[in-house]
Structure formats: C-alpha cells, structure tokens
Design a protein around this motif. Structure first.
Motif, PDB file in Angstrom:
ATOM      1  N   LYS A 137       5.953  55.194  61.411  1.00 54.54           N
ATOM      2  CA  LYS A 137       7.170  54.632  60.805  1.00 54.54           C
ATOM      3  C   LYS A 137       6.954  53.203  60.285  1.00 54.54           C
ATOM      4  O   LYS A 137       7.916  52.491  60.000  1.00 54.54           O
ATOM      5  CB  LYS A 137       8.338  54.675  61.786  1.00 54.54           C
ATOM      6  N   LYS A 138       5.698  52.777  60.215  1.00 54.85           N
ATOM      7  CA  LYS A 138       5.273  51.540  59.560  1.00 54.85           C
ATOM      8  C   LYS A 138       5.631  50.250  60.304  1.00 54.85           C
ATOM      9  O   LYS A 138       5.172  49.175  59.915  1.00 54.85           O
ATOM     10  CB  LYS A 138       5.845  51.442  58.133  1.00 54.85           C
ATOM     11  N   LEU A 139       6.419  50.303  61.365  1.00 51.49           N
ATOM     12  CA  LEU A 139       6.876  49.080  62.024  1.00 51.49           C
ATOM     13  C   LEU A 139       6.761  49.201  63.527  1.00 51.49           C
ATOM     14  O   LEU A 139       7.182  50.198  64.117  1.00 51.49           O
ATOM     15  CB  LEU A 139       8.327  48.785  61.640  1.00 51.49           C
ATOM     16  N   GLN A 140       6.203  48.146  64.148  1.00 58.54           N
ATOM     17  CA  GLN A 140       6.163  48.069  65.603  1.00 58.54           C
ATOM     18  C   GLN A 140       6.336  46.608  66.027  1.00 58.54           C
ATOM     19  O   GLN A 140       5.652  45.727  65.511  1.00 58.54           O
ATOM     20  CB  GLN A 140       4.839  48.605  66.153  1.00 58.54           C
ATOM     21  N   GLY A 141       7.269  46.385  66.928  1.00 59.69           N
ATOM     22  CA  GLY A 141       7.502  45.043  67.429  1.00 59.69           C
ATOM     23  C   GLY A 141       7.206  44.955  68.908  1.00 59.69           C
ATOM     24  O   GLY A 141       7.280  45.947  69.645  1.00 59.69           O
ATOM     25  N   TYR A 142       6.889  43.728  69.350  1.00 60.38           N
ATOM     26  CA  TYR A 142       6.632  43.456  70.767  1.00 60.38           C
ATOM     27  C   TYR A 142       7.423  42.217  71.176  1.00 60.38           C
ATOM     28  O   TYR A 142       7.532  41.260  70.400  1.00 60.38           O
ATOM     29  CB  TYR A 142       5.144  43.236  71.030  1.00 60.38           C
ATOM     30  N   PRO A 151       6.785  46.888  74.060  1.00 61.85           N
ATOM     31  CA  PRO A 151       7.254  47.400  72.762  1.00 61.85           C
ATOM     32  C   PRO A 151       8.761  47.227  72.599  1.00 61.85           C
ATOM     33  O   PRO A 151       9.531  47.410  73.544  1.00 61.85           O
ATOM     34  CB  PRO A 151       6.870  48.886  72.810  1.00 61.85           C
ATOM     35  N   ILE A 152       9.170  46.872  71.381  1.00 61.45           N
ATOM     36  CA  ILE A 152      10.586  46.801  71.021  1.00 61.45           C
ATOM     37  C   ILE A 152      10.970  48.155  70.459  1.00 61.45           C
ATOM     38  O   ILE A 152      10.372  48.641  69.505  1.00 61.45           O
ATOM     39  CB  ILE A 152      10.836  45.697  69.981  1.00 61.45           C
ATOM     40  N   THR A 153      11.981  48.782  71.041  1.00 62.74           N
ATOM     41  CA  THR A 153      12.338  50.149  70.657  1.00 62.74           C
ATOM     42  C   THR A 153      13.558  50.227  69.751  1.00 62.74           C
ATOM     43  O   THR A 153      13.834  51.294  69.192  1.00 62.74           O
ATOM     44  CB  THR A 153      12.603  50.996  71.914  1.00 62.74           C
ATOM     45  N   ASP A 154      14.289  49.123  69.604  1.00 65.52           N
ATOM     46  CA  ASP A 154      15.528  49.180  68.818  1.00 65.52           C
ATOM     47  C   ASP A 154      15.455  48.423  67.492  1.00 65.52           C
ATOM     48  O   ASP A 154      16.450  48.313  66.781  1.00 65.52           O
ATOM     49  CB  ASP A 154      16.713  48.651  69.630  1.00 65.52           C
ATOM     50  N   SER A 155      14.280  47.891  67.150  1.00 64.08           N
ATOM     51  CA  SER A 155      14.067  47.170  65.881  1.00 64.08           C
ATOM     52  C   SER A 155      14.943  45.930  65.746  1.00 64.08           C
ATOM     53  O   SER A 155      15.197  45.467  64.632  1.00 64.08           O
ATOM     54  CB  SER A 155      14.294  48.100  64.673  1.00 64.08           C
ATOM     55  N   LEU A 156      15.410  45.384  66.871  1.00 69.53           N
ATOM     56  CA  LEU A 156      16.248  44.186  66.837  1.00 69.53           C
ATOM     57  C   LEU A 156      15.425  42.965  67.215  1.00 69.53           C
ATOM     58  O   LEU A 156      14.706  42.969  68.219  1.00 69.53           O
ATOM     59  CB  LEU A 156      17.436  44.325  67.794  1.00 69.53           C
ATOM     60  N   LEU A 164      15.529  44.816  61.879  1.00 68.04           N
ATOM     61  CA  LEU A 164      14.465  45.054  60.917  1.00 68.04           C
ATOM     62  C   LEU A 164      14.425  46.528  60.552  1.00 68.04           C
ATOM     63  O   LEU A 164      14.505  47.389  61.435  1.00 68.04           O
ATOM     64  CB  LEU A 164      13.108  44.630  61.482  1.00 68.04           C
ATOM     65  N   GLU A 165      14.290  46.799  59.274  1.00 68.59           N
ATOM     66  CA  GLU A 165      14.166  48.168  58.801  1.00 68.59           C
ATOM     67  C   GLU A 165      13.094  48.241  57.719  1.00 68.59           C
ATOM     68  O   GLU A 165      12.886  47.284  56.972  1.00 68.59           O
ATOM     69  CB  GLU A 165      15.496  48.688  58.239  1.00 68.59           C
ATOM     70  N   VAL A 166      12.455  49.383  57.637  1.00 64.07           N
ATOM     71  CA  VAL A 166      11.450  49.630  56.596  1.00 64.07           C
ATOM     72  C   VAL A 166      12.125  50.336  55.434  1.00 64.07           C
ATOM     73  O   VAL A 166      12.816  51.343  55.617  1.00 64.07           O
ATOM     74  CB  VAL A 166      10.297  50.493  57.142  1.00 64.07           C
ATOM     75  N   GLU A 167      11.948  49.775  54.253  1.00 64.13           N
ATOM     76  CA  GLU A 167      12.428  50.421  53.034  1.00 64.13           C
ATOM     77  C   GLU A 167      11.270  50.457  52.039  1.00 64.13           C
ATOM     78  O   GLU A 167      10.961  49.444  51.399  1.00 64.13           O
ATOM     79  CB  GLU A 167      13.636  49.676  52.461  1.00 64.13           C
ATOM     80  N   GLY A 168      10.629  51.609  51.963  1.00 66.33           N
ATOM     81  CA  GLY A 168       9.468  51.727  51.084  1.00 66.33           C
ATOM     82  C   GLY A 168       8.327  50.863  51.571  1.00 66.33           C
ATOM     83  O   GLY A 168       7.868  50.987  52.707  1.00 66.33           O
ATOM     84  N   GLU A 169       7.895  49.964  50.717  1.00 62.08           N
ATOM     85  CA  GLU A 169       6.773  49.081  51.046  1.00 62.08           C
ATOM     86  C   GLU A 169       7.239  47.690  51.437  1.00 62.08           C
ATOM     87  O   GLU A 169       6.433  46.754  51.491  1.00 62.08           O
ATOM     88  CB  GLU A 169       5.824  49.000  49.853  1.00 62.08           C
TER      89      GLU A 169
END
Length: 238
Positions: A137-142, A151-156, A164-169
């Motif tokens: 899914k192109k994104l991983q946070g810690y 690992p951050i599981t909620d993209s916050l 944070l969200e991935v939109e295309g590139e």
C-alpha cells in the motif's frame, strides 16, 4: 583516563552538500517537493520549520555523522530554511521524518536510517514508496513507544495532526481537526484561478445589474416626463 577535547578553538566545516542527486527519480523528487511545500503551508505562522534533503548533523565536532532526510519537520524552532541543521545549535531534534523510498534505498531506509532515527528520538518515521516497489500500500509509518519504533496502523501523524493517504504517486495530507485536504501547489494555483474567475463573474454580474437598474430608471424618468407633458401627475398614478 578521560580525555577532554576543547572544540571552541577548532574550526570544523559542516558542508551543506555532497554532490549527490536530490532524489533517485523524478517521481521521488516530485513527491519530496510537494510534501515539502504542503507541510510548509500547513505550518506557516508556527514556530516550526520543514526542510528537505538537507544535512541533519547530530554530533557536534563530528561532521561525518550526518544524515539527509528527504523531508523533516522540527517544532519549537524559528521558521524558515537552513542550509543544514545542527541539533546542538537549534536545541531540537526533528519530530517527524519522511523518506521517499525505493527498491534501491530499501535496506538503508528500513535498517540504517530507521535505527538512527530511533536512537535520535525522532517521534515518527514515515516511509513512502511512490512506485510501490516494496511497501504494501506504499506507506508505512513508525512511532516511538518506550524508545522503540512500533508500526503505525491508522496512518495518523500525532505530531502533525494530520492523516496521511496515498493518492497515486503522491503522499496526501488531511487535517484531523477539520478533515480538510491540504492542497499541493498545482491545486492551490487552480483554486486561486477559479476564485479569480468567480470574482470576475460576480463583478460582471454586478455591472450588468447596475446597467439594468440605470436603464429602468431612465425609462421611468422618460415615462414620467411624457405623462407630465400630457398634464398627468405621474405621482398620482398607482
């Protein structure tokens, strides 16, 4: 025996460049630049700075101990750019670092940099893989928990107050307080253009209404003059 080194009389150079390219590909470069501009706009007016691909020096007297995060956010420091960032001068470490990763930098980003950022106490470390070469899914946070990255599981992002969200590139950001999407420069330019067009349309509409009102007033005055010429008081006509 302990040896103390006095650095006050020694001139040490801390370079701001090493001749290496800013990014591996245009896609990575664009992701870096848009992230930089979006976060700069978001944090405008606050005691914070956002830097991109600039050396972070973390050990005074040791210029080789440095790293160049793709994007780093530092709070509680004067806003504005720097040629490089020295932790001991600024008094703050970055709270958030974002790396635009690839298959070629995977090992460095996932191992060496992750360990270094963890040891420095950087609260959040985000890896964005715009080409989707190795991150699901192109994104991983810690985020640091008990001095260890989890690992951050909620993209916050807690320090940023953003989702944070991935939109295309591209990596996109949404405010947690309002849900509003932070616009990239091209979107800001389009928004400004649309607002100018709306303002021009409103001006033209106001001018049209003004001309229509003037025409109606002239027509009414001519009718009143005609009635008076016939000996009729127009004010007596309901």
């Amino acid at each position: 025996m302990t040896t103390t080194i006095n650095l006050s009389n020694i001139t040490i150079e801390y370079p701001s460049a090493d001749g290496e390219p800013v990014a591996e590909t245009y896609i990575h470069l664009y992701a870096i630049l848009t992230t930089l501009e979006v976060l700069k706009q978001y944090l405008a007016g606050r005691q914070a700075t956002v830097l991109a691909n600039q050396f972070l020096y973390y050990a005074q007297g040791f210029p080789r101990l440095r790293v160049a995060p793709d994007v780093m956010v530092i709070f509680d420091v004067p806003p504005g750019g720097r040629d490089n960032y020295k932790v001991w001068e600024e008094g703050q470490i970055p709270q958030v670092v974002l790396e635009m990763t690839s298959a070629g930098t995977q090992k460095q980003d996932q191992e060496q940099k992750k360990l270094l950022y963890e040891q420095l106490g950087i609260v959040e470390y985000w890896l964005f893989d715009p080409k989707g070469e190795w991150i699901n899914k192109k994104l991983q946070g810690y985020r640091l928990q008990d001095e260890i990255y989890q690992p951050i599981t909620d993209s916050l992002s807690q320090p940023l107050g953003l989702r944070l969200e991935v939109e295309g590139e591209l990596l996109r950001f949404y405010r947690l307080d309002t849900g509003d999407k932070l616009l990239i420069p091209t979107e800001l330019a389009e928004k400004a253009h649309n607002e100018m067009q709306r303002a021009e349309a409103e001006r033209e509409r106001a001018e049209t209404e003004k001309r229509r009102a003037e025409t109606e007033r002239e027509r009414a005055n001519k009718l009143a003059e005609y009635l008076r010429s016939l000996g009729v008081d127009p004010d007596m006509i309901n």
